[in-house]
Write a protein that holds these residues in place. Structure first.
Motif, short mmCIF file in Angstrom:
data_model
loop_
_atom_site.label_atom_id
_atom_site.label_comp_id
_atom_site.label_asym_id
_atom_site.label_seq_id
_atom_site.Cartn_x
_atom_site.Cartn_y
_atom_site.Cartn_z
N ARG A 182 46.53 7.45 57.41
CA ARG A 182 46.72 6.36 56.46
C ARG A 182 47.24 6.94 55.15
N PRO A 183 48.36 6.41 54.62
CA PRO A 183 48.90 6.95 53.37
C PRO A 183 47.94 6.79 52.20
N ILE A 184 48.01 7.73 51.28
CA ILE A 184 47.28 7.67 50.02
C ILE A 184 48.12 6.87 49.02
N ILE A 185 47.45 6.07 48.19
CA ILE A 185 48.15 5.27 47.19
C ILE A 185 48.04 5.95 45.83
N TYR A 186 49.19 6.42 45.31
CA TYR A 186 49.24 6.91 43.93
C TYR A 186 49.64 5.74 43.03
N THR A 187 48.96 5.58 41.90
CA THR A 187 49.35 4.50 41.00
C THR A 187 48.99 4.81 39.56
N THR A 188 49.52 3.97 38.67
CA THR A 188 49.30 4.10 37.23
C THR A 188 48.46 2.92 36.75
N VAL A 189 47.97 3.03 35.52
CA VAL A 189 47.04 2.03 35.00
C VAL A 189 47.66 0.64 34.95
N ASP A 190 48.87 0.52 34.39
CA ASP A 190 49.47 -0.81 34.25
C ASP A 190 49.82 -1.42 35.60
N PHE A 191 50.35 -0.61 36.50
CA PHE A 191 50.70 -1.14 37.82
C PHE A 191 49.46 -1.59 38.59
N TYR A 192 48.41 -0.81 38.50
CA TYR A 192 47.15 -1.12 39.16
C TYR A 192 46.62 -2.47 38.69
N ARG A 193 46.65 -2.67 37.38
CA ARG A 193 46.14 -3.92 36.83
C ARG A 193 47.06 -5.11 37.14
N ASP A 194 48.38 -4.91 36.98
CA ASP A 194 49.33 -6.00 37.17
C ASP A 194 49.33 -6.53 38.59
N ASN A 195 49.00 -5.67 39.55
CA ASN A 195 49.10 -6.06 40.95
C ASN A 195 47.76 -6.11 41.68
N ASN A 196 46.68 -6.05 40.91
CA ASN A 196 45.33 -6.19 41.47
C ASN A 196 45.11 -5.24 42.65
N LEU A 197 45.45 -3.97 42.45
CA LEU A 197 45.26 -3.00 43.52
C LEU A 197 43.78 -2.74 43.81
N ALA A 198 42.90 -3.20 42.93
CA ALA A 198 41.47 -3.09 43.20
C ALA A 198 41.07 -3.84 44.46
N SER A 199 41.93 -4.78 44.88
CA SER A 199 41.63 -5.56 46.09
C SER A 199 41.94 -4.79 47.36
N TRP A 200 42.60 -3.64 47.23
CA TRP A 200 42.96 -2.84 48.41
C TRP A 200 41.86 -1.84 48.74
N SER A 201 41.49 -1.81 49.99
CA SER A 201 40.51 -0.80 50.44
C SER A 201 41.27 0.40 50.99
N GLU A 202 41.97 1.10 50.11
CA GLU A 202 42.78 2.25 50.48
C GLU A 202 42.25 3.50 49.75
N GLU A 203 42.78 4.63 50.15
CA GLU A 203 42.45 5.89 49.47
C GLU A 203 43.39 6.05 48.29
N PHE A 204 42.84 6.27 47.09
CA PHE A 204 43.64 6.27 45.87
C PHE A 204 43.76 7.65 45.24
N TRP A 205 44.93 7.84 44.63
CA TRP A 205 45.21 8.96 43.74
C TRP A 205 45.60 8.32 42.41
N LEU A 206 44.79 8.45 41.39
CA LEU A 206 44.94 7.71 40.15
C LEU A 206 45.48 8.59 39.03
N ARG A 207 46.45 8.04 38.31
CA ARG A 207 46.95 8.71 37.12
C ARG A 207 46.13 8.23 35.91
N SER A 208 45.59 9.18 35.16
CA SER A 208 44.85 8.85 33.94
C SER A 208 44.85 10.07 33.04
#
Length: 261
Positions: A182-208
């Motif tokens: 299963r692919p890992i999801i890399y994302t940024t703060v604004d994209f995460y918020r704008d697209n409600n990625l919190a609703s995804w039950s995926e493995e995350f790599w977060l930029r902060s």
């Protein structure tokens, strides 16, 4: 007594000088202060809520801009993993990907490939392009889809969230079937918020790069944290992105063993 007082003052100044590290004192020593890897940062951040240097498992993510890399020195510095840019959109491949992919393997550094997602191509088109450029290879880490708003002049559009999630889901499902991971999801703060990625039950790599993920992405579980884009690693000229694995060395070995089958 005066001599003793002067001696104590000198000792205190020496101690303070050895402890003082900040933006004006040059590259900061990182990653556990001797317990783990030793890197630098040309623009160190005053962290609040948790420090990336407290983690012992660090890695890099790279693209062609890193140029020639001395992978032996990189591994010797304590780098535990590398994410390597492979593709972008539906028609661009990083010219250094194949070389980095081979060299990292020769240095025995676990590595995975990532794709920079564009919003002017379908998820299926981009998945086909990634598969055409990234080998299905036993021992590779899971592929990564980089989801962030693109600044490209050729693809400036920001589609609605439902379209973003639909096409990204198609992309990652195709990669999952092809690579068996299963692919890992890399994302940024604004994209995460704008697209409600919190609703995804995926493995995350977060930029902060300005705050601990527990503060910036409240409640979000993650596997990797990209904490700076101005890192300094022996064997790489110029700045490089630095990341940590969100766990202990034992947990890292367990994570790898489950994925490098």
């Amino acid at each position: 007594m005066k001599l003793l007082s002067k001696l104590l003052t000198v000792l205190m100044l020496v101690a303070l000088a050895s402890c003082g590290r900040g933006p004006s004192s040059g590259p900061a020593v990182m990653a556990g202060q001797g317990r783990g890897p030793q890197f630098g940062d040309t623009a160190p951040h005053p962290w609040v809520g948790g420090h990336p240097y407290d983690h012992l498992v660090h890695g890099i993510d790279i693209s062609r801009y890193q140029g020639d890399i001395d992978w032996g020195r990189v591994r010797g510095s304590g780098v535990s993993f590398a994410f390597i840019k492979a593709t972008e959109g539906g028609d661009h491949a990083d010219p250094n990907f194949r070389r980095y992919w081979y060299e990292a393997a020769q240095a025995r550094i676990p590595r995975g490939a990532y794709h920079y997602f564009y919003f002017c191509r379908s998820g299926a088109e981009q998945a086909a392009w990634f598969i055409a450029n990234v080998p299905r290879e036993r021992g590779a880490m899971p592929p990564v889809v980089d989801l962030e708003w693109t600044p490209s002049k050729t693809c400036p559009r920001r589609p609605p969230s439902d379209e973003v999630l639909r096409e990204a889901r198609i992309f990652k499902d195709i990669l999952h079937r092809h690579y068996g991971q299963r692919p890992i999801i890399y994302t940024t703060v604004d994209f995460y918020r704008d697209n409600n990625l919190a609703s995804w039950s995926e493995e995350f790599w977060l930029r902060s790069v300005a705050g601990h993920p527990r503060l910036v992405y409240p409640g979000q579980r993650y596997t990797f944290w990209q904490y700076t884009g101005t890192g300094v690693v022996p064997g790489i000229r110029g700045n490089v992105d630095l990341n940590v694995f969100a766990g202990s060395p034992a947990q890292w070995r367990k994570w790898l063993n489950l994925r490098l089958q």
